[in-house]
Design an enzyme around this catalytic site. Structure first.
Site, PDB file in Angstrom:
ATOM      1  N   ASP A 171       5.571  10.856  -5.141  1.00 20.63           N
ATOM      2  CA  ASP A 171       5.377  10.349  -3.790  1.00 20.63           C
ATOM      3  C   ASP A 171       6.735   9.966  -3.215  1.00 20.63           C
ATOM      4  O   ASP A 171       7.567   9.381  -3.911  1.00 20.63           O
ATOM      5  CB  ASP A 171       4.449   9.128  -3.821  1.00 20.63           C
ATOM      6  CG  ASP A 171       4.313   8.501  -2.449  1.00 20.63           C
ATOM      7  OD1 ASP A 171       4.073   9.244  -1.489  1.00 20.63           O
ATOM      8  OD2 ASP A 171       4.462   7.276  -2.343  1.00 20.63           O
TER       9      ASP A 171
ATOM     10  N   THR B 216       7.373   8.415   0.218  1.00 16.10           N
ATOM     11  CA  THR B 216       7.409   7.194   1.005  1.00 16.10           C
ATOM     12  C   THR B 216       7.149   5.982   0.121  1.00 16.10           C
ATOM     13  O   THR B 216       6.116   5.888  -0.532  1.00 16.10           O
ATOM     14  CB  THR B 216       6.357   7.250   2.125  1.00 16.10           C
ATOM     15  OG1 THR B 216       6.584   8.411   2.918  1.00 16.10           O
ATOM     16  CG2 THR B 216       6.442   6.010   2.998  1.00 16.10           C
TER      17      THR B 216
ATOM     18  N   GLU C 241       9.472  -0.305  16.256  1.00 18.17           N
ATOM     19  CA  GLU C 241       9.875  -1.523  16.950  1.00 18.17           C
ATOM     20  C   GLU C 241      10.669  -2.447  16.032  1.00 18.17           C
ATOM     21  O   GLU C 241      11.575  -3.150  16.478  1.00 18.17           O
ATOM     22  CB  GLU C 241       8.641  -2.236  17.495  1.00 18.17           C
ATOM     23  CG  GLU C 241       7.907  -1.430  18.566  1.00 18.17           C
ATOM     24  CD  GLU C 241       6.737  -2.190  19.150  1.00 18.17           C
ATOM     25  OE1 GLU C 241       6.375  -3.241  18.581  1.00 18.17           O
ATOM     26  OE2 GLU C 241       6.188  -1.743  20.167  1.00 18.17           O
TER      27      GLU C 241
END
Length: 310
Positions: free
Chosen positions: A206, A208, A308
């Site tokens: 994996d 991420t 953000e």
């Protein structure tokens, strides 16, 4: 509904998932595609919502993963069932035979352990069988006499088949392999893992959160009145107290190719001195999003949309 959750811990998805309350999915839909469900262990990054709890504890998706990790192999095999759910009599015999085979294989070590351990177990069984055959041949050549010398000779012939130095050779070989891997910055805690690593042909990992941190980082910011600010590498992307910033007076598409045209990297506090343009830029960036960066117990944390936060 403007409701998003971060499901990176459950599905590995790096971006928040927007939820939709009115959609309906099939029962076999995977967890990552169920947009009408907010999972336990996920965090809300945006919006508000009211939901109905239909599973808790080990009944949740994260709970099922925990159960799978804690589960052990069953000692008995379940009989195969036909399409109508019935079990034919011969299926019970088949299940009992497989269960007995699993028990014998586990007892002899041919079905458990690393690939090397299983091969050594099979080699030990082969050598044991060969030793028994050799002992029988010696006894048969002497007409199965119960003379002590004949018995001792038969036993000695059988014991000669056992490689006494095999364990020492394997241990030295594993130690040498471990030392070689240490020179390549690989830490081996147990020799069993080194044995299993030798049998690996393909590695599926994996990305991420495993090979990467699963976090976004702003690398450059262009302020027309001042130029381009470049952010250096940082071990913790959400910690504003570490990391240096370099500046040049060009736009990103006119950025200098040599490092000599860049100003020396400095802490962000030095760039803020008498720099109203940069302060205004940072104020707008902080007020135009819903993310939150805060310090908790000497550790910087962030909550909200990854873009953000960056």
């Amino acid at each position: 509904m403007n409701f998003e959750t971060d499901e990176a811990l459950l599905t590995g998805e790096s971006l928040p998932v927007a939820k939709e309350a009115k959609v309906i999915f099939d029962a076999d839909t995977g967890p990552g595609d169920r947009l009408n469900v907010a999972y336990s262990s996920s965090t809300v990054t945006k919006g508000r919502a009211t939901g109905i709890v239909y599973a808790i504890g080990m009944k949740t998706e994260i709970g099922s993963i925990a159960l799978a990790l804690r589960a052990t192999d069953k000692r008995t095999r379940e009989p195969r069932r036909s399409k109508d759910g019935r079990v034919k009599p011969h299926r019970y015999v088949e299940a009992w035979g497989l269960t007995a085979g699993d028990f014998i294989g586990k007892f002899l070590g041919t079905t458990v352990g690393t690939p090397l351990q299983r091969k050594l177990s099979k080699l030990a069984i082969l050598l044991f069988g060969t030793a028994v055959v050799c002992a029988i041949i010696v006894l048969a050549a002497n007409k199965f006499s119960n003379n002590n010398e004949v018995i001792i000779y038969a036993v000695a012939t059988g014991l000669s088949m056992i490689p006494a130095s095999l364990v020492v050779v394997l241990t030295i070989t594993m130690a040498a392999g471990t030392k070689r891997m240490v020179t390549r910055n690989v830490v081996v805690r147990t020799l069993d893992s080194l044995e299993a690593l030798g049998a690996v042909t393909d590695i599926c990992s994996d990305k991420t959160g495993t090979l990467t941190q699963g976090k976004m980082v702003t690398k450059k910011a262009w302020i027309p009145a001042k130029g381009t600010y470049s952010i250096g590498t940082s071990e913790n992307p959400v910690d504003p107290s570490i990391g240096d910033i370099s500046h040049n007076a060009f736009a990103p598409y006119h950025a200098p190719q040599t490092e000599g045209d860049h100003e020396k990297a400095m802490p962000y506090t030095d760039h803020l001195e008498d720099n109203t343009h940069l302060k205004d830029f940072l104020n707008v960036a902080s007020l135009a999003n819903l993310a939150r960066v805060y310090k908790s117990e000497d550790t910087w944390k962030a909550r909200g949309d990854p873009t953000e936060i960056a």
